[in-house]
Design an enzyme around this catalytic site. Structure first.
Site, PDB file in Angstrom:
ATOM      1  N   TYR B 135     -26.045  23.350 -29.462  1.00 31.57           N
ATOM      2  CA  TYR B 135     -26.586  22.978 -30.762  1.00 31.57           C
ATOM      3  C   TYR B 135     -26.032  23.924 -31.845  1.00 31.57           C
ATOM      4  O   TYR B 135     -26.266  25.119 -31.802  1.00 31.57           O
ATOM      5  CB  TYR B 135     -28.110  23.053 -30.685  1.00 31.57           C
ATOM      6  CG  TYR B 135     -28.856  22.804 -31.971  1.00 31.57           C
ATOM      7  CD1 TYR B 135     -28.308  22.076 -33.021  1.00 31.57           C
ATOM      8  CD2 TYR B 135     -30.154  23.279 -32.138  1.00 31.57           C
ATOM      9  CE1 TYR B 135     -29.012  21.844 -34.181  1.00 31.57           C
ATOM     10  CE2 TYR B 135     -30.873  23.057 -33.296  1.00 31.57           C
ATOM     11  CZ  TYR B 135     -30.294  22.347 -34.320  1.00 31.57           C
ATOM     12  OH  TYR B 135     -31.004  22.123 -35.481  1.00 31.57           O
ATOM     13  N   LYS B 164     -24.783  18.957 -30.222  1.00 34.06           N
ATOM     14  CA  LYS B 164     -25.511  18.491 -31.410  1.00 34.06           C
ATOM     15  C   LYS B 164     -24.947  19.226 -32.607  1.00 34.06           C
ATOM     16  O   LYS B 164     -24.927  20.452 -32.645  1.00 34.06           O
ATOM     17  CB  LYS B 164     -27.010  18.777 -31.274  1.00 34.06           C
ATOM     18  CG  LYS B 164     -27.807  18.438 -32.532  1.00 34.06           C
ATOM     19  CD  LYS B 164     -29.280  18.757 -32.378  1.00 34.06           C
ATOM     20  CE  LYS B 164     -30.024  18.602 -33.696  1.00 34.06           C
ATOM     21  NZ  LYS B 164     -31.404  19.159 -33.626  1.00 34.06           N
TER      22      LYS B 164
END
Lengths: 292, 292, 292, 292
Positions: B135, B164
């Site tokens: 992420y 992400k």
């Protein structure tokens, strides 16, 4: 309390397995700083890896530092917590153990609005009578406070009385000086900007450099204060590459590797932080020979 | 595990005094997300104020979420800790309670080098068999990971298999797609960039928006996937100002104020975070009428 | 040639209809600078709106300035052209009319690579024997040259022998000083950074401020050089808000409005540049009263 | 006039000694663009090195282009001058020779205020009846205009009716679309953002890419407009690395080197601009094989 000169930042020694704090070695680091003629000791700052300590470790370091320093110089305790509740908890603890003041920064996950920051400082100020040094360090804390806003907090918040500026922009210090008519003490938190900060009116210099280069920062401070500008320039440029190096390679890692190179090894920083790599270590060794 | 569609982010409800988590209300939020047809639930993300929870609160929320969702959809657990040791601790806990995967970001105080980040991810990966979504959110976490570096981690680290991206730069997604030949799944983490992320090949959209606007994000996702580009554009622009608003005014605060406006009040964010002010609240109310 | 002290920048007066240069009034501006004890006159810099002049106007101003100054102090001619051919053309003209040196910056439309910049400087250097001051001003010129790169040009290009730094980052000056062992003269081009630049070893200060505040810049320069640090600090803070104002509101516009406020009106800047608005004018008037 | 599709940008060929424009070769470049099915020709843009031409060269190129295109498609003339007077001069010329419209950007030395930019556009608009495309390209022009400000100019200035956005931030396009209710046509000026720009509602794509890759940009434009999203994605990713390359290595240099690699050599860009180096040339050659 009148703070001035060099505010020395100890690093925090860990046990070999990185799992606990080694307080005995912390005492050795504090001794090094006192011999370097610092005007105060600031525990649990960036250099002290405060952000990487558990609550009980944090409290051990705070308490041990106050006891060990034993009134020889003031002890400043750094408080940089994500929640207001925890910042208050730590500040109360600092007060209970007899610290002289706190240095408070708004560590953040979500960017904070000025209103949120103001309320945070106000709530912490209301928790104890300890003087507060407002600490601006956008690179580590994720929020940037303008001179205007920090001076507003000095005006409106009971215990907020000083500023530490670490943004690296000398104009911020000019603003603080000019807007407060030279009345609000400010401290330099950007090592390789020390010369101009002191010339611009900074009351002192917050630095971990004395862990490795003794009283040279103090000498620079005094040269500026005594108007010996050529000497100040010479002292600054002697230290310049070293100062820039410890900032850009990470204070805690650089100071710990430096202590090891000097035969005062106190272990590595806490993961994910890593000690300096081979090439950086060699560079640091070269830089340190300048001061032997 | 094949993750796709809308990954819904619950906010974390607190008790009235802000001192503990209200698990009952958390269940209500999860119900709202499930009704909005999310493809997965991601607990303890930014929206969930994970950074502001104590260890025991964090574990309560994780455990409760897994139990409450009860296998209806996968549960992703966000892990964003300052120390590698704590990230491992939390990841192990997520594994023990039966979470489907973790979303791992390198929350930082000191800026981390790529080597430090790599070792951090590797150590966490070695701790459990849980799949890891890398992420990247420089605005909250303080470090920015390039597409090239994240793909290197996907290549070299056992469980790292998805990305992400929340930097807000659509070019990052193009790079991920192109450099991995479309093989590494990536998810959009920047709400008001959803249209282009999905058109650029994102597998899904990580968002707290369904807490307030139901299955509109899901409708947008499906319109893109079905090649209904005019409809997708219309759906996106209908949501656009709302999506931009919740991002720029702070996700947790915005969603919590929105829930209150909708009669589903679950309390305020944790200090120093503050609920929306009067003007922002009014703005949000106006934006929400779009979806009634 | 040894350049030092205050390098004064005249603004360029235009006729009432903005269509031609008013050379008579240019002489008045030069007189003001000479009375302010500048160590050199630098024509056709930013303050002189060189970018907004036609070729024939540019040449008129250059020639008139050299003649009018008449050897009292050196005359520096600014050259900031988009093409190498035009930069050479202007440099040759500066040489023919007897200018002392040129100040050369890489004005750009496309961002230039270091190789392109190097070749540009080299070609200009080969065109005449005039000494070259390398001028870095990313805000106006659109390219940013590092200290390392500029020193490489000083090393490798015949006439390149000095640097003017206007990026506003004091660290650049530290680098120039340290990397060149204090051997390469550098000049401050960022007005509100004058105190630290001079303390850091700058040979001089390039400024249009003497157009409005007489020999105060010269006094500041001397106070620093004589090691009178308290006096230097006082002089700097006296000028600080004025210096910041003329930079942030646009040098040419600010100086021209200031001259008008002082009864020495020489007209407006050239469109699209506009004179100061009413509020800024009032602010400037207030700032100027400090120096009466 | 309804502009749509691909707006093709010719580069400007120079003679071997770089000293004059080669109009015959300019005709060849225009032919390449027309074969690539562009919806309009835009002379004297960034790709055309307009900033590096003398006034007489500029006028030659403008006049030749209008004559050569001869009404097959509309001709847009780029105007990016430092002074308002010169921008008016060029715009009048464009009108006299029969151009269809101008694309106007605020090239700057001093940063311009919104009021200065507004007056600049207004004065140019008052000079002729030609429609004006407002062109925002902060990287080359040195000023950044917000969507809100550009829409204000569309509202208030007679001939300002379209926007070309080249900042590289997709959010700007969302703002333009949303704030104008989809009524103000906007064009993509950032090559490697073409997919999302078109999906976000752009009326067209301003690009020099067809000089080298024929009607692929046109194919991408049509795939998006026809809702063939998978095909659009495939076409975009096929072109992606090429598009990014020509932007990051400098449009004029990249296109000219590409033409040479394709056997259509038209000479080098004008100094200080340099042709691609050996390694970049090789990279470009590799990228172009994708389209054979």
């Amino acid at each position: 309390m009148k703070l001035s000169g060099i505010i020395g930042y100890p690093v925090t020694p860990f046990s070999h397995d990185n799992k606990s704090v080694d307080l005995g070695k912390l005492g050795q680091v504090i001794d090094i700083l006192l011999e370097a003629k610092v005007g105060a000791i600031a525990a649990l700052g960036s250099a002290g890896e405060a952000a990487y300590l558990s609550e009980s470790e944090w409290k051990q370091v705070a308490e041990y530092t106050v006891k060990y320093v034993n009134g020889k110089v003031p002890v400043v305790i750094g408080v940089a917590e994500l929640t207001t509740a925890q910042a208050i908890n730590y500040t109360r603890y600092a007060y209970e153990i007899g610290a002289s003041m706190i240095m408070l920064s708004p560590f953040s996950y979500y960017k904070l609005s000025e209103q949120e920051i103001y309320s945070h400082y106000e709530a912490v100020s209301n928790a104890t009578p300890l003087p507060i040094m407002i600490y601006n360090n956008p690179a580590t804390c994720g929020v940037d406070m303008s001179p205007e806003f920090m001076l507003k907090m000095v005006d409106g918040i009971q215990n907020a009385s000083m500023i530490k500026e670490s943004s690296g922009d000398i104009q911020r210090m000019h603003k603080i000086y000019k807007l407060s008519n030279g009345k609000v003490p400010f401290f330099n938190g950007c090592n390789h900007m020390a010369l101009e900060a002191l010339n611009a009116g900074a009351s002192g210099w917050c630095t971990a450099a004395p862990c490795l280069i003794g009283d040279r920062p103090k000498q620079l401070f005094e040269a500026v204060k005594e108007g010996k500008s050529e000497q100040a320039k010479a002292l600054f440029y002697q230290q310049y590459e070293f100062l820039e190096f410890i900032v850009t390679s990470g204070l805690a890692a650089a100071v710990k590797s430096g202590l090891e190179l000097q035969g005062n090894g106190i272990g590595d920083p806490r993961k994910p932080l890593q000690p300096l790599g081979r090439a950086e270590r060699k560079r640091l060794q070269g830089l340190l020979t300048e001061f032997v």
